[in-house]
Design an enzyme around this catalytic site. Structure first.
Site, PDB file in Angstrom:
ATOM      1  N   LYS A   1      41.814  41.006  44.879  1.00 10.13           N
ATOM      2  CA  LYS A   1      41.852  42.005  43.851  1.00 10.13           C
ATOM      3  C   LYS A   1      40.838  42.820  44.224  1.00 10.13           C
ATOM      4  O   LYS A   1      39.740  42.736  44.553  1.00 10.13           O
ATOM      5  CB  LYS A   1      41.475  41.499  42.424  1.00 10.13           C
ATOM      6  CG  LYS A   1      42.387  40.647  41.888  1.00 10.13           C
ATOM      7  CD  LYS A   1      42.391  40.052  40.524  1.00 10.13           C
ATOM      8  CE  LYS A   1      43.074  38.702  40.173  1.00 10.13           C
ATOM      9  NZ  LYS A   1      42.234  37.615  40.310  1.00 10.13           N
TER      10      LYS A   1
ATOM     11  N   TYR B   1      34.626  37.991  41.912  1.00 13.86           N
ATOM     12  CA  TYR B   1      34.167  36.544  41.872  1.00 13.86           C
ATOM     13  C   TYR B   1      33.061  36.177  42.786  1.00 13.86           C
ATOM     14  O   TYR B   1      32.602  34.949  42.648  1.00 13.86           O
ATOM     15  CB  TYR B   1      35.370  35.638  42.052  1.00 13.86           C
ATOM     16  CG  TYR B   1      36.629  35.795  41.128  1.00 13.86           C
ATOM     17  CD1 TYR B   1      36.335  37.045  39.940  1.00 13.86           C
ATOM     18  CD2 TYR B   1      38.031  35.427  41.195  1.00 13.86           C
ATOM     19  CE1 TYR B   1      37.390  37.186  39.206  1.00 13.86           C
ATOM     20  CE2 TYR B   1      38.829  35.756  40.496  1.00 13.86           C
ATOM     21  CZ  TYR B   1      38.670  36.570  39.426  1.00 13.86           C
ATOM     22  OH  TYR B   1      39.812  36.791  38.480  1.00 13.86           O
TER      23      TYR B   1
ATOM     24  N   HIS C   1      42.288  45.405  40.136  1.00 11.19           N
ATOM     25  CA  HIS C   1      41.531  44.467  39.045  1.00 11.19           C
ATOM     26  C   HIS C   1      41.850  44.946  37.545  1.00 11.19           C
ATOM     27  O   HIS C   1      42.217  44.286  36.609  1.00 11.19           O
ATOM     28  CB  HIS C   1      40.155  44.069  39.514  1.00 11.19           C
ATOM     29  CG  HIS C   1      40.018  42.576  39.051  1.00 11.19           C
ATOM     30  ND1 HIS C   1      39.078  41.873  39.738  1.00 11.19           N
ATOM     31  CD2 HIS C   1      40.388  41.937  37.927  1.00 11.19           C
ATOM     32  CE1 HIS C   1      39.159  40.564  38.981  1.00 11.19           C
ATOM     33  NE2 HIS C   1      39.700  40.668  38.195  1.00 11.19           N
TER      34      HIS C   1
ATOM     35  N   ASP D   1      44.167  32.415  43.723  1.00  6.17           N
ATOM     36  CA  ASP D   1      43.871  33.654  43.097  1.00  6.17           C
ATOM     37  C   ASP D   1      42.329  34.032  43.290  1.00  6.17           C
ATOM     38  O   ASP D   1      41.425  33.230  42.667  1.00  6.17           O
ATOM     39  CB  ASP D   1      44.266  33.627  41.612  1.00  6.17           C
ATOM     40  CG  ASP D   1      43.963  34.941  40.860  1.00  6.17           C
ATOM     41  OD1 ASP D   1      44.782  35.728  41.124  1.00  6.17           O
ATOM     42  OD2 ASP D   1      42.944  35.081  39.963  1.00  6.17           O
TER      43      ASP D   1
HETATM   44  P1  NAP Z   1      41.130  29.010  32.143  1.00  3.58           P
HETATM   45  O1  NAP Z   1      41.972  28.702  33.297  1.00  3.58           O
HETATM   46  O2  NAP Z   1      42.111  29.444  30.897  1.00  3.58           O
HETATM   47  O3  NAP Z   1      40.249  27.895  31.733  1.00  3.58           O
HETATM   48  C1  NAP Z   1      39.312  27.489  32.767  1.00  3.58           C
HETATM   49  C2  NAP Z   1      38.393  26.486  31.878  1.00  3.58           C
HETATM   50  O4  NAP Z   1      38.816  25.266  31.496  1.00  3.58           O
HETATM   51  C3  NAP Z   1      37.342  25.906  32.525  1.00  3.58           C
HETATM   52  O5  NAP Z   1      36.089  25.865  32.071  1.00  3.58           O
HETATM   53  C4  NAP Z   1      38.026  24.599  33.041  1.00  3.58           C
HETATM   54  O6  NAP Z   1      36.898  23.569  33.226  1.00  3.58           O
HETATM   55  C5  NAP Z   1      38.571  24.133  31.938  1.00  3.58           C
HETATM   56  N1  NAP Z   1      39.725  23.430  32.255  1.00  3.58           N
HETATM   57  C6  NAP Z   1      40.444  23.456  33.409  1.00  3.58           C
HETATM   58  N2  NAP Z   1      41.423  22.321  33.478  1.00  3.58           N
HETATM   59  C7  NAP Z   1      41.304  21.757  32.152  1.00  3.58           C
HETATM   60  C8  NAP Z   1      41.967  20.782  31.420  1.00  3.58           C
HETATM   61  N3  NAP Z   1      42.902  20.146  31.963  1.00  3.58           N
HETATM   62  N4  NAP Z   1      41.356  20.370  30.256  1.00  3.58           N
HETATM   63  C9  NAP Z   1      40.511  20.941  29.671  1.00  3.58           C
HETATM   64  N5  NAP Z   1      39.819  21.987  30.299  1.00  3.58           N
HETATM   65  C10 NAP Z   1      40.153  22.427  31.514  1.00  3.58           C
HETATM   66  O7  NAP Z   1      40.240  30.247  32.389  1.00  3.58           O
HETATM   67  P2  NAP Z   1      40.078  31.611  33.578  1.00  3.58           P
HETATM   68  O8  NAP Z   1      39.277  31.250  34.298  1.00  3.58           O
HETATM   69  O9  NAP Z   1      39.677  32.816  32.524  1.00  3.58           O
HETATM   70  O10 NAP Z   1      41.514  31.741  34.233  1.00  3.58           O
HETATM   71  C11 NAP Z   1      41.975  31.201  35.049  1.00  3.58           C
HETATM   72  C12 NAP Z   1      42.286  32.150  36.295  1.00  3.58           C
HETATM   73  O11 NAP Z   1      43.082  33.405  35.920  1.00  3.58           O
HETATM   74  C13 NAP Z   1      40.780  32.691  36.749  1.00  3.58           C
HETATM   75  O12 NAP Z   1      39.939  31.746  37.194  1.00  3.58           O
HETATM   76  C14 NAP Z   1      41.235  33.884  37.706  1.00  3.58           C
HETATM   77  O13 NAP Z   1      41.366  33.382  38.750  1.00  3.58           O
HETATM   78  C15 NAP Z   1      42.121  34.392  36.567  1.00  3.58           C
HETATM   79  N6  NAP Z   1      41.808  35.710  35.733  1.00  3.58           N
HETATM   80  C16 NAP Z   1      42.295  36.845  36.425  1.00  3.58           C
HETATM   81  C17 NAP Z   1      41.643  37.953  35.438  1.00  3.58           C
HETATM   82  C18 NAP Z   1      41.884  39.222  35.738  1.00  3.58           C
HETATM   83  O14 NAP Z   1      41.448  40.186  35.062  1.00  3.58           O
HETATM   84  N7  NAP Z   1      43.026  39.542  36.582  1.00  3.58           N
HETATM   85  C19 NAP Z   1      41.149  37.660  34.199  1.00  3.58           C
HETATM   86  C20 NAP Z   1      40.918  36.204  33.801  1.00  3.58           C
HETATM   87  C21 NAP Z   1      41.216  35.264  34.822  1.00  3.58           C
HETATM   88  P3  NAP Z   1      36.395  23.112  34.698  1.00  3.58           P
HETATM   89  O15 NAP Z   1      36.357  23.928  35.786  1.00  3.58           O
HETATM   90  O16 NAP Z   1      35.256  22.088  34.336  1.00  3.58           O
HETATM   91  O17 NAP Z   1      37.708  22.125  34.772  1.00  3.58           O
END
Ligand code: NAP
Length: 764
Positions: free
Chosen positions: A527, A498, A560, A493
């Site tokens: 996006k 980003y 987005h 994704d």
């Molecule tokens: P998330 O995936 O909910 O959380 C990521 C965080 O959790 C990071 O700090 C990561 O640290 C940690 N983590 C990962 N695996 C873990 C595990 N097994 N145990 C404990 N901690 C863990 O957050 P997000 O980045 O907000 O969402 C995920 C993805 O969704 C984004 O990267 C993006 O691609 C997409 N997104 C899209 C939008 C949109 O507007 N379309 C908005 C938000 C997100 P480490 O990296 O150190 O493991």
């Protein structure tokens, strides 16, 4: 090391003793696979842009709230400061001036880098020529300007090369820098400040290429190249890649033969042809290719093609002479997992270089020349051009040639992955190269058979789990994506905002080039950022992402946010305008399916009312602390696939969005389930998402967590555990940027305007 020559020394190289016949070119070849794309010339420079500590005070405050956006090394971030961060005109001006200062620093670094080359006075001597089949002569050593895109760097590189005596310049229309090179040529051929020896057009052998996208109209493409390069003719015009079928190649070659017959070009050649493809071309051609341009260096000797060409009187120029793999940025950094070795730091090359007191680059260039091929100095070496070009006054001994010609590690660097896997080109590596890919180094990539959801009749199928890349920092994300792909992820994704798509593209290219995954095995989401909603900006935005990711289509392209940054009562440009342009991107084959992120039911209802192509995906926040149930159900009832982002509750977003919230990763109910079933918290949360029937995007840059987050296909959550996680009363949006609201002007004055619902209850 050889030092730069003074003008009194400079004529001592007038008659280089070039011996193309020494050395042993007859080493058996093994087939190989490739490594990551090499870096551009400026990539080796330390870019000072967006060092947060160098930003003006207010911007630094803003940076603290949106580090993901500002702390990028690329340019262009400034353009959306005004609305994302609510900064005044003054603030913007001050940031832009800081940006300008940083640009100046970059220019200074470039100048510093070229200082030595600039200080050399003009030299008359040039590389020896090789006679081409057409009776023309071509210098055996030239410079490859294909990767120098920055205009000032390009001008300096060309000037430095010409000053050093280089009289052959190879360009590539696919590199997108012909106009820049054209400006540099114009300056070099007309300006007196270029020194005592005036270089004229006829002194320089200029080669250009016909790119795969341009083969339908060869004459037009050629004339376009001439216009871009500001030249009246090329000395050599090369078909950059074979066409998908022998018949098409023959047709294109015929059109190239006509260019010769019409006196428009002096010689024509081919590049990246296998022996069977060369055989077919020779059988069909009236004008034999003067040159066959192929990859060749001690890590990919390509002996069979060299032998075949020699037997058929086709001269070979080898590219990627220094192996294509850039030097490690620091000897202290741990090697990147699965990264191919760098030829320039290879023990054999280094020991010969030390013994002869020359640069490793000179060793491998000299090796190529002694095999009887001509070769090109890669752009990245141009800053040291005087030393690098000094390969004619000495030669490698037999034993040194043998050592360089017997390296075990053999793999292609430039495997043409971008041409593989499209219906219109080569279905597989074997179809392009007429040999199987060889990869003796990396472990096989597991196919975890991750379930996919078909996206209507778009032909795209979205895998249930994809790697998130938001906040994955430059310098980390390439490794994360490589680890993910090598461990079974098939969905990445991405988003332009980003600011890391280039690195994602590098990772993808590195893994695809190993030949064990094809482009169509990987689902790529991109996006459209808020600043690019105007219909005229959508296609350029898609193309920018395609360029960065180094692919020619996206599987999914999402709007987005329903946000454009305008002030006023209504959103401008309208969602309809943006959607129409996204539909056009599908029709042009740039993206396979389109959808939106962060839309409410109300906004989706409006969009589906006007959409001509289906809204295939709605990507929204979704995890046990913000289940978003009504929206998920609404989409599922209408065949719109739902991807839930932030499966772990986006733990670092609260601080970024300037608000307090609980941390899902610390929720006792999640920990209790994880402990009882012997899984980790991340796996429980990913499983909760997929068991709801949505796809999800866990983000991580830790190898351990990337792997464990995908290891969710050997267990289930019980109905009661699902119910526990689906009834937590604490609900809070984690990704809710306050900058999207403009309380005094709109279009979104308050939370309810943006989300079309009241904020959730945080009780519990
Ligand atoms: P998330 O995936 O909910 O959380 C990521 C965080 O959790 C990071 O700090 C990561 O640290 C940690 N983590 C990962 N695996 C873990 C595990 N097994 N145990 C404990 N901690 C863990 O957050 P997000 O980045 O907000 O969402 C995920 C993805 O969704 C984004 O990267 C993006 O691609 C997409 N997104 C899209 C939008 C949109 O507007 N379309 C908005 C938000 C997100 P480490 O990296 O150190 O493991």
């Amino acid at each position: 090391m050889p030092t730069f020559m003074s003008s009194s020394q400079e004529h001592s190289m007038m008659s280089p003793s070039f011996d193309a016949s020494s050395g042993d070119p007859e080493e058996p070849s093994s087939q190989g696979v490739v490594g990551p794309l090499s870096e551009g010339l400026v990539n080796g420079l330390k870019l000072p842009l967006y060092n947060p500590h160098a930003l003006p005070h207010k911007a630094y405050d803003a940076y603290k709230t949106r580090p993901d956006i500002i702390a990028s090394s690329g340019s262009g971030s400034v353009s959306f400061f005004d609305f994302t961060l609510g900064l005044s005109e003054e603030d913007i001006a001050s940031i832009e001036s800081s940006h300008a200062n940083q640009e100046a620093q970059l220019e200074a670094q470039l100048a510093e880098r070229y200082k030595n080359a600039e200080n050399v006075s003009w030299r008359r001597e040039r590389a020896p020529d090789v006679p081409l089949y057409h009776g023309r002569a071509m210098p055996v050593l030239g410079v490859d300007l294909a990767l120098v895109t920055r205009p000032r760097a390009c001008a300096m590189a060309l000037r430095s090369a010409l000053k050093a005596g280089v009289r052959r310049v190879d360009t590539s229309s696919s590199a997108g820098n012909e106009t820049t090179i054209g400006e540099a040529f114009a300056a070099a051929f007309t300006e007196d400040r270029y020194g005592v020896v005036r270089v004229h057009r006829q002194d320089v052998f200029v080669a250009g290429t016909l790119a795969p996208n341009d083969v339908h109209d060869v004459e037009k493409a050629y004339k376009n190249t001439l216009a871009n390069l500001r030249l009246k003719y090329l000395d050599l015009y090369t078909l950059e890649w074979p066409c998908a079928t022998t018949k098409q190649t023959a047709q294109v070659w015929k059109a190239m033969e006509k260019l010769v017959a019409d006196g428009l070009v002096r010689a024509i050649g081919v590049a990246n042809f296998s022996i069977p493809k060369l055989e077919a071309l020779l059988a069909a051609s009236k004008v034999r290719p003067a040159v066959c341009h192929v990859e060749g260096h001690p890590h990919f000797r390509n002996d069979d093609v060299l032998r075949f060409c020699r037997e058929n009187s086709v001269h070979v120029t080898v590219s990627h002479a220094t192996g294509g793999v850039p030097r490690p940025k620091s000897a202290h950094l741990p090697p990147v997992a699965g990264a191919p070795p760098c030829l320039l730091v290879d023990d054999t090359v280094q020991s010969i270089a030390e013994r002869r007191d020359v640069m490793p680059e000179q060793v491998v260039l000299r090796w190529a020349l002694q095999r009887g091929t001509s070769t090109l100095i890669p752009a990245a070496c141009v800053a040291d051009i005087i030393s690098v070009f000094d390969v004619f006054a000495w030669s490698l001994g037999k034993e040194e040639m043998e050592r360089l010609s017997s390296m075990q590690y053999q793999r292609r660097h430039s495997a043409g992955r971008h041409l593989i896997g499209r219906a219109s080109s080569f279905p597989s590596y074997e179809h392009l190269w007429d040999e199987p890919p060889l990869d003796t180094f990396a472990a096989p990539i597991p196919d975890l058979k991750i379930p996919t959801f078909q996206l209507g009749n778009t032909g795209a199928a979205i895998p249930q789990i994809g790697l998130g890349t938001w906040k994955s920092k430059p310098g980390e994300v390439q490794k994360a994506v490589e680890i993910a792909l090598r461990n079974g992820y098939r969905h990445i994704d991405c988003a332009e905002v980003y600011r890391n798509e280039g690195e994602v593209g590098d990772a993808l290219a590195a893994v695809l080039s190993e030949g064990r995954l094809k482009r169509e095995d990987v689902f790529l989401t991109g996006k459209l950022w808020n600043t690019d909603h105007a219909s005229s900006r959508v296609e350029p935005a898609v193309r920018k992402t395609l360029n960065a990711l180094k692919v020619d289509y996206l599987d999914l392209y999402l709007m987005h946010w329903p946000v454009t940054g305008n002030r006023g009562a209504t959103l401008s440009p309208s969602i309809e305008e943006t959607w129409r342009a996204m539909e056009a991107a599908v029709q042009k084959g740039l993206v396979r399916a389109i959808g939106v992120c962060n839309f409410s039911i109300k906004k989706l209802e409006a969009l589906t009312g006007i959409a001509r192509l289906p809204v295939s995906v709605c990507q929204i926040e979704g995890h046990p602390y913000f289940r978003n149930e009504a929206l998920v159900r609404w989409c599922q009832d209408r065949g719109i696939h739902v991807t839930c982002y932030s499966p772990f509750g986006s733990p670092d977003s609260a601080a970024m969005m300037r608000r307090e919230s609980r941390k899902l990763l610390e929720e006792p109910a999640v920990h209790a389930i994880a402990k009882r079933i012997g899984r980790d918290v991340g796996q429980v949360l990913v499983h909760w998402a997929i068991q709801r029937g949505v796809s999800t995007l866990p983000k991580s840059t830790s190898e351990k967590r990337i792997v464990s987050n995908l290891d969710v296909y050997t267990f289930e959550l019980s109905a009661s555990d699902m119910s526990t996680l689906s009834t937590l009363s604490y609900q809070c949006r984690m990704v809710d940027p306050p900058e999207w609201l403009s309380p005094s002007t709109g279009p979104y004055r308050k939370y309810e305007d943006l989300w079309d619902e009241p904020p959730p209850s945080r009780a519990g």
